[in-house]
Scaffold this motif. Structure first.
Motif, PDB file in Angstrom:
ATOM      1  N   GLU A 200      56.641  81.632  77.819  1.00  0.00           N
ATOM      2  CA  GLU A 200      55.752  81.709  76.665  1.00  0.00           C
ATOM      3  C   GLU A 200      54.617  82.672  76.970  1.00  0.00           C
ATOM      4  O   GLU A 200      54.535  83.223  78.078  1.00  0.00           O
ATOM      5  CB  GLU A 200      55.199  80.316  76.333  1.00  0.00           C
ATOM      6  N   THR A 201      53.747  82.881  76.005  1.00  0.00           N
ATOM      7  CA  THR A 201      52.622  83.795  76.177  1.00  0.00           C
ATOM      8  C   THR A 201      51.791  83.403  77.394  1.00  0.00           C
ATOM      9  O   THR A 201      51.442  82.237  77.568  1.00  0.00           O
ATOM     10  CB  THR A 201      51.731  83.787  74.925  1.00  0.00           C
ATOM     11  N   GLY A 202      51.485  84.381  78.233  1.00  0.00           N
ATOM     12  CA  GLY A 202      50.672  84.142  79.414  1.00  0.00           C
ATOM     13  C   GLY A 202      51.460  84.034  80.701  1.00  0.00           C
ATOM     14  O   GLY A 202      50.881  84.134  81.788  1.00  0.00           O
TER      15      GLY A 202
ATOM     16  N   ASP B 172      52.019  93.006  68.513  1.00  0.00           N
ATOM     17  CA  ASP B 172      51.656  91.619  68.816  1.00  0.00           C
ATOM     18  C   ASP B 172      52.698  91.028  69.755  1.00  0.00           C
ATOM     19  O   ASP B 172      53.755  90.586  69.302  1.00  0.00           O
ATOM     20  CB  ASP B 172      51.563  90.789  67.537  1.00  0.00           C
ATOM     21  N   PRO B 173      52.440  91.016  71.052  1.00  0.00           N
ATOM     22  CA  PRO B 173      53.416  90.503  72.026  1.00  0.00           C
ATOM     23  C   PRO B 173      53.869  89.074  71.747  1.00  0.00           C
ATOM     24  O   PRO B 173      54.973  88.688  72.123  1.00  0.00           O
ATOM     25  CB  PRO B 173      52.649  90.592  73.356  1.00  0.00           C
ATOM     26  N   ARG B 174      53.048  88.299  71.052  1.00  0.00           N
ATOM     27  CA  ARG B 174      53.402  86.903  70.773  1.00  0.00           C
ATOM     28  C   ARG B 174      54.579  86.791  69.814  1.00  0.00           C
ATOM     29  O   ARG B 174      55.222  85.737  69.739  1.00  0.00           O
ATOM     30  CB  ARG B 174      52.195  86.169  70.185  1.00  0.00           C
TER      31      ARG B 174
ATOM     32  N   SER C 223      61.313  84.985  73.291  1.00  0.00           N
ATOM     33  CA  SER C 223      61.381  84.835  74.741  1.00  0.00           C
ATOM     34  C   SER C 223      62.718  85.293  75.298  1.00  0.00           C
ATOM     35  O   SER C 223      62.800  85.771  76.439  1.00  0.00           O
ATOM     36  CB  SER C 223      61.124  83.377  75.135  1.00  0.00           C
TER      37      SER C 223
END
Length: 266
Positions: A89-91, A102-104, A108
């Motif tokens: 996930e993000t991070g 927007d990478p989010r 995945s």
């Protein structure tokens, strides 16, 4: 041993690795209605059939494009393996430099595939996943994720034709011998399968041209790596795919885990 879980819209694919070597892999249908206990019992049975005990699993990592299943599988890992799994996930550390708006918004599964492809084949790369959706991702030799394209997969297109037309049937996905077909079933098969082949060729060719003109890459250095259930079928009718790698996503999960295991708290 490491349990890797790739949750797609159609299938959940599991892998067990020991020191980066795959010990086994399994596949089951994605089902939002299954409980954590149902997933746990099914996985336990598959493992035991192949001589793997739940006690052998030391850690786990999950990638999912079905958010509603994440809590279920996290709970399953905790109850049946006594592990709180790492989630892509993000991070999370991936080693990729995301060059998107927007990478989010990037799935995945696409990130994991890109990580594996770069680790195994360097770059520049075009990574194609022929699954429920057909996704195209571009990764440079410097691990820059430049973006890509998304199209309906073959099975998704077939289902749409069946469900949204009054007279078209649900067809088996087999490649017909001709493009000019004489019956409805083969007409649909030709449109679905040859259409996906043409789509793949057009998008890959366009991406290669942009990598050359916009990023200064050499055309002959750009590799195309394909994965997903429909990859072999599409590859049989095109010349633009260099490698089919069925383990790409699971191998990518191992790569992501290795980048994050030092800070794991199971």
């Amino acid at each position: 041993m490491l349990l890797t879980v790739d949750v797609g819209n159609t299938n959940v694919v599991l892998g067990v690795f020991k020191n980066r070597k795959m010990i086994g892999s399994w596949r089951m249908a994605t089902d939002n209605k299954r409980s954590a206990d149902e997933y746990g019992v099914i996985i336990d049975q598959m493992f035991r059939h192949d001589g793997i005990s739940p006690k052998d699993i030391d850690d786990a990592i999950i990638s999912t494009v079905v958010p509603s299943l994440l809590f279920t599988l996290q709970h399953m890992c905790l109850k049946y393996f006594n592990i709180t799994p790492l989630v892509v996930e993000t991070g999370i550390k991936t080693g990729l430099k995301i060059k998107c708006d927007d990478p989010r918004q990037i799935g995945s599964d696409r990130i994991v595939n890109a990580v594996a492809a770069h680790a195994k084949y360097d770059g520049p790369l075009i990574v194609v996943d022929f699954g429920t959706a057909t996704t195209f991702c571009v990764v440079t030799e410097d691990a820059e994720f430049l973006g890509g394209a998304i199209a309906p997969g073959i099975k998704t297109s077939a289902t749409a034709l069946f469900e949204h037309t009054a007279k078209l049937p649900n067809v088996d996905l087999e490649t017909p011998n001709r493009v000019i077909c004489k019956n409805t079933i083969e007409n649909m098969q030709a449109g679905l399968i040859f259409g996906q082949m043409g789509l793949a060729e057009r998008i890959i060719e366009g991406m290669k041209k942009e990598l050359v003109s916009d990023y200064g890459k050499k055309y002959e250095d750009i590799k195309v790596i394909a994965t997903g259930g429909m990859a072999t079928m599409v590859d049989s009718g095109v010349s633009c795919i260099d490698v089919i790698d069925r383990r790409l996503t699971l191998d990518g999960l191992v790569e992501v885990y290795e980048k994050n295991k030092a800070v794991r708290k199971k």
